[in-house]
Design an enzyme around this catalytic site. Structure first.
Site, PDB file in Angstrom:
ATOM      1  CD  GLU A  94      -1.467  -6.498   5.661  1.00  8.43           C
ATOM      2  OE1 GLU A  94      -1.573  -5.296   5.928  1.00  8.43           O
ATOM      3  OE2 GLU A  94      -1.096  -6.924   4.555  1.00  8.43           O
TER       4      GLU A  94
ATOM      5  CG  HIS B 121      -3.694  -3.794   3.371  1.00  6.57           C
ATOM      6  ND1 HIS B 121      -2.643  -3.337   4.136  1.00  6.57           N
ATOM      7  CD2 HIS B 121      -4.315  -2.694   2.873  1.00  6.57           C
ATOM      8  CE1 HIS B 121      -2.633  -2.011   4.113  1.00  6.57           C
ATOM      9  NE2 HIS B 121      -3.637  -1.605   3.351  1.00  6.57           N
TER      10      HIS B 121
ATOM     11  CB  SER C  92       0.936 -12.813  37.450  1.00  6.47           C
ATOM     12  OG  SER C  92       0.981 -13.380  36.152  1.00  6.47           O
ATOM     13  N   GLY C  93       0.923 -16.180  37.896  1.00 10.80           N
ATOM     14  CA  GLY C  93       0.072 -17.314  37.568  1.00 10.80           C
ATOM     15  C   GLY C  93      -0.382 -17.301  36.127  1.00 10.80           C
ATOM     16  N   GLY C  94      -0.089 -16.203  35.410  1.00 10.22           N
ATOM     17  CA  GLY C  94      -0.448 -16.091  34.003  1.00 10.22           C
ATOM     18  C   GLY C  94       0.557 -16.781  33.109  1.00 10.22           C
ATOM     19  CB  VAL C  95       0.279 -17.952  29.583  1.00  8.39           C
ATOM     20  CG1 VAL C  95      -0.041 -16.686  28.825  1.00  8.39           C
ATOM     21  CG2 VAL C  95       1.060 -18.928  28.709  1.00  8.39           C
ATOM     22  CG  ASP C  96       2.403 -13.126  28.820  1.00  6.21           C
ATOM     23  OD1 ASP C  96       2.229 -14.022  27.969  1.00  6.21           O
ATOM     24  OD2 ASP C  96       1.835 -12.022  28.757  1.00  6.21           O
ATOM     25  CB  SER C  97       4.890 -14.212  34.843  1.00  8.72           C
ATOM     26  OG  SER C  97       3.770 -14.884  35.387  1.00  8.72           O
ATOM     27  CB  SER C  98       3.781 -19.466  33.876  1.00 11.94           C
ATOM     28  OG  SER C  98       2.938 -19.021  34.919  1.00 11.94           O
TER      29      SER C  98
ATOM     30  CB  CYS D 221      -0.983  -0.028   1.170  1.00 18.18           C
ATOM     31  SG  CYS D 221      -2.385   1.104   0.956  1.00 18.18           S
TER      32      CYS D 221
END
Length: 511
Positions: free
Chosen positions: A170, A168, A223-229, A80
């Site tokens: 994508e 586009h 935190s128990g979340g996926v990122d920090s785990s 574009c």
């Protein structure tokens, strides 16, 4: 490691280009267009993509970096605005379109012999979004595709692997867009498609071992979340018990979450300390109703508690964070700093306060890629598939001031909602779900008694990465069961409503 470079001119679709390329198992990086002047080509850079833009190349202050050291030296694809910029810099002419083309269009002609359009078909649907058009191409630029309204829908520079496309590829509305990107990335840039979750794990662990000193201790807020785990598992694989996880219970977690997550971390062999600090957070939040004020109070108290626990770790040199790629991209936005919609819940201020260096093992991954890496690391499903949960927790799902009594009400209502989602097999079909305690009361009747109790709003959305979201079309019978169970089991709530707002314009959280 082979990679593609995406130069961002401010398009809303730039991250989507990167996601599509990552899906091809090819690593790519997004940089502001100003990075072009600093970009030094090397063998590992296999190609460059120029994104779209809300600007017009005809504007006096339009982004106009010098691309002469890139074009003809490495495969380039202009999308574009990027295509219009290539045409203009080559001596062509870009003018306002006689008929602006937004939305679906069809390719009325295409050069089937073009490497970029390999295995694409005449009448293929593409997605247009532009107010300008390439009126005249420079000498040596060949048209390779057109639509009924746009003569130059795609072009190639003779003797070079340089292409421009007006549409586009994508977005999913371009039905053969993935094929076009595959053609560019694999057939033209000759990428090996070797960037897989297992490859990332191996390279990330090696990089962490090379970066962190042999005696250095690393602190990570969990935190128990996926990122920090996932960050914890990567670091644990790299440095073992020298990783010290700190999991703070701020009194605003979900029902039984503190004990459940600690047990899961223990099963993974992680070195984690659990800290019950609910009274401190409740004291800091007393009398605060403003959402931003609550976030700041929670963040400030977290820093105090976290710092106190971290000081007990001897030899700490690093603070690990679960930062992911969208955070990194937004921090170097082509338009500068974004308007603050809400304060980030991460541990801002801690590195300076504690005199620690930062390590961010996930900073180049999108959210779905983090989950793929977590699966490769055999992260338990109860954490891997856990819904995103805001850092301030229930503090921003209770509208108005926070009290232990309100938290208890919401904990139990939210617990009913989440448990029934799991029982009915709906939990993994929803991106994020939770209950919100509203600052209103309503009249009700229970038996022969008139009640005047609180209202809970249920929120459930579907999404890919949380950047946009649609409300989840949960079955009516299911919602009726949730409502009935909350009202019967949670004394103090007599009305349940369901939020049917999408993002945008609404956010996923209410505060």
């Amino acid at each position: 490691m082979e990679r593609l470079i995406i130069l961002d001119f401010g398009s809303q679709y730039t991250q989507l280009i990167a996601r599509r390329i990552r899906e091809l198992h090819v690593f790519c990086e997004i940089h502001p267009y100003t990075y072009a002047s600093k970009l030094v080509l090397s063998d590992d850079i296999r190609g460059v993509i120029l994104s779209g833009s809300p600007c017009s190349v005809r504007d006096a202050d339009a982004p106009n970096p010098d691309l002469s050291h890139l074009v003809g030296q490495v495969p380039v694809l202009g999308v574009c605005y990027g295509a219009q910029l290539l045409a203009q810099q080559g001596g062509g002419e870009v003018l306002p379109a006689t008929i602006r083309e937004y939305g679906r269009a069809r390719l009325s002609s295409l050069n089937a012999a073009s490497a970029l359009l390999f295995e694409m078909h005449l009448d293929s649907q593409v997605w247009m979004s532009h107010g300008d058009t390439i009126q005249r191409l420079p000498a040596g630029y060949d048209i390779i595709a057109s639509t009924p309204e746009v003569a130059v829908a795609a072009f190639k520079i003779e003797g070079q692997d340089t292409y421009g496309i007006q549409f586009h590829p994508e977005v999913t509305h371009s039905t053969e867009g993935k094929q076009l990107l595959h053609n560019f990335v694999v057939n033209i840039c000759h990428c090996a498609q070797s960037w897989t979750p297992d490859h990332f794990v191996d390279s990330a662990v090696a990089a962490l071992q090379a970066t962190i000193g042999p005696d250095d201790q690393v602190i990570l807020g969990l935190s128990g979340g996926v990122d920090s785990s996932v960050a914890a598992l990567l670091l644990h694989r790299a440095i073992g018990p020298r990783l010290h996880g700190i999991f703070v219970d701020n009194g605003l977690l979900r029902q039984d979450e503190f004990a459940t997550v600690l047990k899961a971390y223990e099963g993974l062999g992680l070195n984690v300390t659990g800290v019950n600090a609910a009274p401190e957070f409740y004291a800091a939040l007393a009398g605060i109703s403003d959402p931003e004020g609550k976030r700041k109070a929670i963040g400030r108290t977290f820093i105090e508690v976290f710092d106190r626990e971290a000081q007990k770790v001897q030899g700490a040199r690093w603070l690990a964070q679960g930062t992911i790629y969208p955070d990194v991209i937004e921090s170097v936005s082509v338009h500068g700093s974004s308007v603050t919609i809400k304060s980030h819940h991460n541990v801002g201020g801690l590195p300076e306060k504690m005199n620690l260096k930062i390590v961010e093992p996930l900073r180049m991954l999108f959210k779905d890629e983090v989950r793929e890496v977590g699966a490769a690391l055999e992260l338990p499903a109860e954490i891997l598939n856990r819904h995103p949960f805001p850092g301030p927790g229930l503090g921003i799902r209770i509208l108005g001031d926070i009290t232990p009594e309100k938290v208890d009400l919401l904990l139990r209502a939210d617990g009913v909602f989440i448990s029934l989602l799991k029982q009915h097999g709906l939990y993994e079909h929803v991106w994020q779900a939770g209950a919100m305690l509203l600052p209103v009361q309503s009249v009700g009747v229970m038996g022969d008694e008139r009640t005047y109790e609180r209202v809970v709003a249920l929120r459930a959305v579907t999404s890919v990465d949380g950047m946009t979201a649609d409300w989840a079309h949960l079955p009516y019978d299911f919602l009726a069961e949730v409502s009935n169970k909350i009202i019967n089991q949670v004394r103090g709530i007599n009305r349940v409503v369901y939020d049917i707002s999408s993002k945008p314009p609404a956010t996923i959280e209410w505060e």
